[in-house]
Design an enzyme around this catalytic site. Sequence first.
Site, PDB file in Angstrom:
ATOM      1  N   THR A 159     -69.126  14.037  -5.965  1.00  0.00           N
ATOM      2  CA  THR A 159     -67.744  14.359  -5.610  1.00  0.00           C
ATOM      3  C   THR A 159     -67.679  15.738  -4.982  1.00  0.00           C
ATOM      4  OG1 THR A 159     -65.480  14.778  -6.383  1.00  0.00           O
ATOM      5  CG2 THR A 159     -67.246  15.098  -7.991  1.00  0.00           C
ATOM      6  N   ASP A 178     -65.175  17.445  -4.901  1.00  0.00           N
ATOM      7  CA  ASP A 178     -64.241  18.237  -5.701  1.00  0.00           C
ATOM      8  C   ASP A 178     -64.948  19.050  -6.792  1.00  0.00           C
ATOM      9  OD1 ASP A 178     -61.919  17.352  -4.365  1.00  0.00           O
ATOM     10  OD2 ASP A 178     -61.920  15.505  -5.527  1.00  0.00           O
ATOM     11  N   MET A 198     -59.417  20.243   0.643  1.00  0.00           N
ATOM     12  CA  MET A 198     -59.215  19.258  -0.406  1.00  0.00           C
ATOM     13  C   MET A 198     -59.412  19.880  -1.787  1.00  0.00           C
ATOM     14  SD  MET A 198     -61.106  15.903   1.163  1.00  0.00           S
ATOM     15  CE  MET A 198     -60.307  14.879   2.413  1.00  0.00           C
ATOM     16  N   GLY A 199     -58.790  19.272  -2.775  1.00  0.00           N
ATOM     17  CA  GLY A 199     -58.869  19.754  -4.150  1.00  0.00           C
ATOM     18  C   GLY A 199     -57.549  19.500  -4.833  1.00  0.00           C
ATOM     19  N   GLU A 203     -55.065  21.809  -1.357  1.00  0.00           N
ATOM     20  CA  GLU A 203     -53.997  20.824  -1.190  1.00  0.00           C
ATOM     21  C   GLU A 203     -53.225  20.603  -2.484  1.00  0.00           C
ATOM     22  OE1 GLU A 203     -55.644  16.972  -0.295  1.00  0.00           O
ATOM     23  OE2 GLU A 203     -56.950  16.984  -2.060  1.00  0.00           O
ATOM     24  N   ARG A 253     -65.760  16.896   4.529  1.00  0.00           N
ATOM     25  CA  ARG A 253     -66.634  16.067   3.695  1.00  0.00           C
ATOM     26  C   ARG A 253     -67.635  15.261   4.520  1.00  0.00           C
ATOM     27  NH1 ARG A 253     -62.318  11.559   1.395  1.00  0.00           N
ATOM     28  NH2 ARG A 253     -62.797   9.890   2.876  1.00  0.00           N
TER      29      ARG A 253
END
EC number: 2.7.1.90
Length: 422
Positions: free
Chosen positions: A143, A145, A191-192, A248, A301
Amino acid sequence: MSSPKNAFYAQSGGVTSVINVSAAAVIETARRYPEKIGKVYAGRDGIIGALTEDLIDTSVESPAAIAALKHTPAGAFGSCRYKLKGFDKNLAEYERLIEVFKAHDIGYFFYNGGGDSADTCLKVSQLGEKMDYPIQAIHIPKTMDNDLPLTDCCPGFGSVAKYTAVSIREAGFDLKSMCKTSTKVFILEVMGRHAGWTAAAGGLAAENEGDDPHIILFPEVVFDEAKFLARVKHSVDTYGYCTIVASEGIKNAEGKFVADAGSVDAFGHTQLGGVASTLATMIKTKLGLKYHYAIADYLMRAARHVASKTDVEQAYAVGEAAVEFAVAGKGGVMVAIERQADEPYTWTVGEAPLDQVANVEKKMPAEFISEDGFHITEACRRYLAPLIAGEDHPPYRNGLPAYVQLENTPVEKKTGREFTVA
């Protein structure tokens, strides 16, 4: 002596620039154990491929093609966002999995994904106990994240972290050269959703006072509009411009996502996107400053061209270990990366029980976020720096990365019936 069982491998959730490295590791390692593992069947589009009996025969792919996965981004076999319901809520799904596994003599299950994927893998690992179908299920972490627990980091994150730090440094050079007569503020949205690891990575670009980024916005820190605007103004007044990395998933004091789009995805997660434009409008309206922003999104990504060598090595190691764990008789675990030292960075591969991984998010610890809430600490820098170390460039052809597309030859269906995925 009984013939070796076949293996099922699938990719799940948002793909990364190195998830195919783990796929290559699984396939290559399985081929080293012909007495234990027959064929490796990949699920087309994740667990959906198992439910619909849409399997891919990886044995027809050449060693060169499988090796080329190591420098090819995204999911070679297709991924999905689909979460199995509980045994008591949709028994038909589990009966279908057993039907397909039996038909194709599958005894090993390798699921490559994040927290929700760990939950799916856990449920599959319980098939033996709950439904009398023994299967060795191993979760392969992935991931961007970086929010899986019980592992030092998550394959996919190091490369995204590198992309973030490189991008904000380069954008900062651009902005600084034009700020006297043009744009004063640049925002990079990353992202996150609930964890700020990706945003924090941008902080690696700031090695000296005044370096970019000037502000980092984390989901773990409540967004305060007044404090934020004051910091933007201070940066512009001090340095002539301001660069911002914004997650985000930042929330206001009421706990609402600043970028809440008003819809949810297949996992039930709030759909996010647009925090950069929201912040930009705020800056323009309240401070009157000219701005630009970028939303990294899929670009970050998928950026295999700027992958971290550490990330590539770890992605391969967890895929390889998953197979070795399985042939050693293990199941119901996630492969974990265990940090041994920061400088020089050393790590080993271990394991974590799936019931302690599934549906648990690892957020940024308080000691990694500066006291004012707008940057990272030295402790965070020590943690992050090794994860972006080293380069592992893909081969290029005609000026572009040369990526592989597999044949993805389908396996003949044997169950004799169709299954509809809701």
